[in-house]
Motif scaffolding. Structure first.
Motif, PDB file in Angstrom:
ATOM      1  N   THR A  12       0.840  -1.214   0.000  1.00  0.00           N
ATOM      2  CA  THR A  12       0.000   0.000   0.000  1.00  0.00           C
ATOM      3  C   THR A  12       0.870   1.256   0.000  1.00  0.00           C
ATOM      4  OG1 THR A  12      -1.605  -1.257   1.279  1.00  0.00           O
ATOM      5  CG2 THR A  12      -1.922   1.136   1.202  1.00  0.00           C
ATOM      6  N   TYR A  13       1.870   1.294   0.865  1.00  0.00           N
ATOM      7  CA  TYR A  13       2.760   2.461   0.902  1.00  0.00           C
ATOM      8  C   TYR A  13       3.460   2.661  -0.443  1.00  0.00           C
ATOM      9  CZ  TYR A  13       2.004   2.897   5.898  1.00  0.00           C
ATOM     10  OH  TYR A  13       1.413   3.084   7.123  1.00  0.00           O
ATOM     11  N   VAL A  14       3.845   1.565  -1.055  1.00  0.00           N
ATOM     12  CA  VAL A  14       4.561   1.667  -2.336  1.00  0.00           C
ATOM     13  C   VAL A  14       3.594   2.055  -3.459  1.00  0.00           C
ATOM     14  CG1 VAL A  14       5.919   0.394  -4.043  1.00  0.00           C
ATOM     15  CG2 VAL A  14       6.364   0.076  -1.600  1.00  0.00           C
ATOM     16  N   LYS A  15       2.437   1.447  -3.465  1.00  0.00           N
ATOM     17  CA  LYS A  15       1.454   1.746  -4.525  1.00  0.00           C
ATOM     18  C   LYS A  15       1.097   3.235  -4.528  1.00  0.00           C
ATOM     19  CE  LYS A  15      -3.301   1.210  -5.774  1.00  0.00           C
ATOM     20  NZ  LYS A  15      -4.621   0.942  -5.237  1.00  0.00           N
ATOM     21  N   TYR A  16       0.904   3.803  -3.345  1.00  0.00           N
ATOM     22  CA  TYR A  16       0.519   5.223  -3.263  1.00  0.00           C
ATOM     23  C   TYR A  16       1.716   6.167  -3.333  1.00  0.00           C
ATOM     24  CZ  TYR A  16      -4.291   3.896  -2.499  1.00  0.00           C
ATOM     25  OH  TYR A  16      -5.547   3.395  -2.685  1.00  0.00           O
ATOM     26  N   GLY A  17       2.908   5.617  -3.504  1.00  0.00           N
ATOM     27  CA  GLY A  17       4.091   6.467  -3.678  1.00  0.00           C
ATOM     28  C   GLY A  17       4.570   7.129  -2.400  1.00  0.00           C
ATOM     29  N   VAL A  18       4.120   6.623  -1.262  1.00  0.00           N
ATOM     30  CA  VAL A  18       4.624   7.135   0.019  1.00  0.00           C
ATOM     31  C   VAL A  18       6.121   6.821   0.097  1.00  0.00           C
ATOM     32  CG1 VAL A  18       4.481   6.862   2.526  1.00  0.00           C
ATOM     33  CG2 VAL A  18       2.401   6.900   1.160  1.00  0.00           C
TER      34      VAL A  18
END
Ligand code: PRP
Length: 209
Positions: free
Chosen positions: A59-65
């Motif tokens: 999730t963090y990676v998908k949203y570019g966090v």
């Protein structure tokens, strides 16, 4: 933290192995120790690290966090997000299996209750088999479910097999072998920071052969 290369690391058993690998290839000088601090900045290594629950890393990676992440292939398959899988780090090796109480065979035809942390993988697996199942989603200690009569079987990770053994459970079918941790990247980050990410991957590859 935005200018640095950022990475989400999973708290728990993979963190130590990943941290040792990073140190071995010279990406970091000091190992990353899990504590209460969840954002670790290493400006001297041009690295910003966040420590997340393994299931939340995609999730963090998908949203570019974060630009990058490390996550088990099991979680990656279950999350099924559009994320780049850059490399197999060959750590955290395990398999995903159907398990049940000793002496309990897998009946055909009747509706089965399956407890798992992986409802999507489980649904696909039984759909392919043509077996009707009710899936009960748990978040951990899945081995409890058949012991306490919550489910007939479980689909869960097996590594050493110790948890199964200590709870009187058997591995009945291996669903996915060769589950290991993968380096993943946010798609836009990869296009914007290709050079620096490729250099990061090249270094890791030296330590992974
Ligand atoms: C995983 C998995 C099994 C156990 C298998 O759980 O879900 O319970 O490890 O390992 P073993 O074969 O070496 O005994 P984890 O420790 O991640 O904790 P959880 O049950 O809370 O998810």
């Amino acid at each position: 933290m935005r200018k640095m290369l950022t990475i989400a690391l999973p708290k728990g058993r993979i963190l130590t192995e990943a941290s040792q690998l990073f140190k071995r290839v010279g990406l970091i000088e000091e190992e990353i120790i899990e504590g209460r601090k969840l954002v670790i900045e290493r400006p001297e290594e041009n690295l910003g690290i966040i420590l997340a629950k393994p299931q939340d890393v995609p999730t963090y990676v998908k949203y570019g966090v974060t630009d990058l992440g490390i996550v088990g292939k099991d979680i990656l398959m279950e999350a099924n997000e559009s994320i780049y899988e850059l490399m197999d780090l060959k750590i955290g090796s395990c398999r995903l299996s159907l398990c049940g109480l000793e002496g309990r065979e897998l009946p055909r035809g009747e509706m089965l209750r399956i407890a798992t942390k992986y409802p999507d993988i489980t649904a696909k697996y039984f759909l392919q088999k043509g077996q009707q199942v009710e899936i009960i989603k748990l978040n951990g200690s899945v081995e409890l479910a058949p012991l306490l009569g919550l489910s007939d079987f479980i689909i869960d990770i097996v590594s050493t097999g110790k948890t199964l053994k200590e709870n009187g459970l058997l591995e009945l079918e291996v669903i996915f072998d060769n589950i290991t941790s993968r380096l993943i990247a946010n798609e836009s980050s990869y296009h914007i920071k290709t050079k620096v990410i490729d250099a990061f991957v090249n270094k890791l590859e030296e330590g992974v052969k």
